[in-house]
Design a protein around this motif. Structure first.
Motif, mmCIF file in Angstrom:
data_model
loop_
_atom_site.group_PDB
_atom_site.id
_atom_site.type_symbol
_atom_site.label_atom_id
_atom_site.label_comp_id
_atom_site.label_asym_id
_atom_site.label_seq_id
_atom_site.Cartn_x
_atom_site.Cartn_y
_atom_site.Cartn_z
ATOM 1 N N ASN A 1 0.927 -1.197 0.035
ATOM 2 C CA ASN A 1 -0.651 0.378 -0.268
ATOM 3 C C ASN A 1 1.331 1.460 -0.340
ATOM 4 O O ASN A 1 2.121 1.704 0.978
ATOM 5 C CB ASN A 1 -1.086 0.137 1.372
ATOM 6 N N GLU B 1 0.449 3.849 0.251
ATOM 7 C CA GLU B 1 -0.027 5.211 1.367
ATOM 8 C C GLU B 1 0.452 5.069 2.190
ATOM 9 O O GLU B 1 0.793 6.325 3.300
ATOM 10 C CB GLU B 1 -1.952 5.548 1.482
ATOM 11 N N ASN C 1 4.831 8.373 3.309
ATOM 12 C CA ASN C 1 4.983 8.915 3.946
ATOM 13 C C ASN C 1 5.381 10.418 3.336
ATOM 14 O O ASN C 1 6.634 10.120 4.700
ATOM 15 C CB ASN C 1 4.081 9.326 4.868
#
Ligand code: ZN
Length: 436
Positions: free
Chosen positions: A186, A188, A191
């Motif tokens: 993933n 996401e 960061n």
């Protein structure tokens, strides 16, 4: 290129975009001063003829590649530092004396790729391993990401006598999930701003950003985690490195290698897991080019990342290792390859590397990469009194890599005693205050 921009943390809005141009990605890293500068003694004058030593390591076969020194020496230690290194130190100048005649004495081993945060994923307790590793300085290779950073900082680092440094994982969860599922399935979790913040806030401890580029780790995300890792490193400041793990990487490996900047670390450089740096017997031109422009070639043996049939042609064709590291963790240490640092070093002896070169790549060379402690990885007067004392045992020995290839060597390094900051592990120092 514009180096000055790396002096500053740029705005989070720019960071959040996470995009990076090829020009930015290939910008050279401004490296920290090699080795952290020259050591200077604190609290004593090494020229004082009456100087007392808290501990003398006597009669060892001393090998310090940083000084091109090999020979029988006594080493005097005071206030946690090397205070003298001489052919002989009178016994009456030592409070405690340990005779290590016949043993090899080197700077404490420095392991650039480890997992020694026992509270996260694959981690092991650093100090518990010293008896089999002789490692006094170790770098956590991305055990923590920015969401789990406090676990490393306040539990592992604060509770280890072993000197610990770290790469912060571009995935916010780091390696908390162990080997699976992949932390970059993933995207996401990658960061950029959060990672850059932790790196920039902890310059004493953090060397850079870790990323793993393997099919099973990145899924459909390809090289995007690496691009974000580079972006986070550039945001965080000058000299911030990226450590990139390879092994069955997606796509053309040259695309990955071409992104790495001088000073970045390619770990598992001799992996045989697929999409290797050596293909059809030939070292990839992009791998040779990476080495030539200053990408650090790191071993990172581990449980699945070291293949003699990759390492041998790579070394012959222009890509020897800059640093020998173990990738020791709770899984790898239980595999037949047995990646303790002295055992991995012994494999390079079997591959024909000289003892001096092997020791340099596990002491002063990784210490230069760390670049934060004057004298680290050396036995110079004023340096930290970190010592690895090993037996260099002669006789046929069989080594196995992580793909069941076997090689026979004629020597092996066996840990005997380890000293960190002047204090031996497993041998309590004399009570303080010392009475001279
Ligand atoms: Zn690792």
């Amino acid at each position: 290129m514009d180096l000055s921009r790396r002096d500053f943390i740029v705005s989070s809005s720019a960071a959040a975009a996470g995009a990076v141009s090829p020009a930015q990605a290939q910008a050279p890293v401004q490296l920290a001063q090699a080795g952290g500068g020259a050591p200077s003694p604190r609290g004593f004058d090494p020229a004082d003829p009456a100087l007392k030593y808290e501990l003398v390591i006597a009669n060892g076969d001393v090998l310090d590649p940083s000084q091109k020194l090999r020979g029988k020496r006594d080493i005097g230690i005071r206030y946690g530092q090397i205070a003298a290194i001489a052919p002989s130190i009178p016994a009456d100048r030592a409070v405690q004396r340990i005779d290590v005649a016949g043993k090899l004495v080197t700077p404490g081993l420095v392991d650039l790729h480890t997992h020694l945060c026992p509270h996260l994923g694959l981690g092991l307790p650093a100090d518990e391993l010293v008896g089999i590793t002789c490692t006094t300085t170790a770098v956590s290779a991305g055990d923590a990401g920015w969401h789990t950073w406090g676990v490393f900082r306040h539990l592992a680092l604060a509770n280890s006598r072993t000197r610990l440094f770290s790469f912060v994982h571009i995935a916010s969860i780091g390696l908390a999930g162990g080997l699976a599922p992949g932390e970059m399935l993933n995207i996401e979790y990658a960061n950029v701003d959060g990672c850059a913040k932790v790196v920039a806030e902890n310059p004493d401890t953090v060397l850079g950003v870790k990323v793993r580029i393997t099919d099973s780790v990145v899924g459909q995300n390809g090289l995007e985690p690496l691009r974000r890792a580079i972006r986070a490193a550039e945001m965080a400041g000058k000299g911030v490195r990226v450590m990139c793990h390879i092994g069955a990487a997606p796509g053309n490996l040259a695309d990955l290698l071409n992104l790495l900047r001088p000073g970045d670390v390619l770990t598992h450089a001799y992996s045989g897991a697929g999409n290797n740096t050596v293909q059809n017997g030939q070292l990839l031109p992009a791998a040779r080019a990476a080495k030539q422009r200053g990408v650090i070639i790191d071993v990172g043996h581990g449980g699945g990342s070291f293949d003699f049939t990759v390492c041998e042609p790579a070394m012959q064709q222009g890509m020897p290792p800059d640093t020998i590291s173990s990738d020791i963790h709770s899984v790898s240490i239980n595999t037949p390859g047995y990646p303790t640092l002295p055992w991995v070093m012994s494999k390079f002896l079997a591959l024909g590397m000289s003892l001096e070169d092997v020791v340099a790549r596990a002491t002063v060379e990784p210490a230069k990469i760390i670049g934060r402690v004057p004298g680290l990885g050396t036995l110079q007067v004023g340096a930290p009194a970190d010592l690895a004392i090993m037996e260099l045992v002669s006789g046929p020995v069989e080594f196995v890599d992580t793909r069941n290839n076997k090689r026979t060597g004629q020597q092996k390094l066996m840990p005997y005693l380890t000293i960190r900051g002047g204090r031996p592990f497993g041998r309590p120092p004399l009570p303080t205050p010392f009475v001279y």
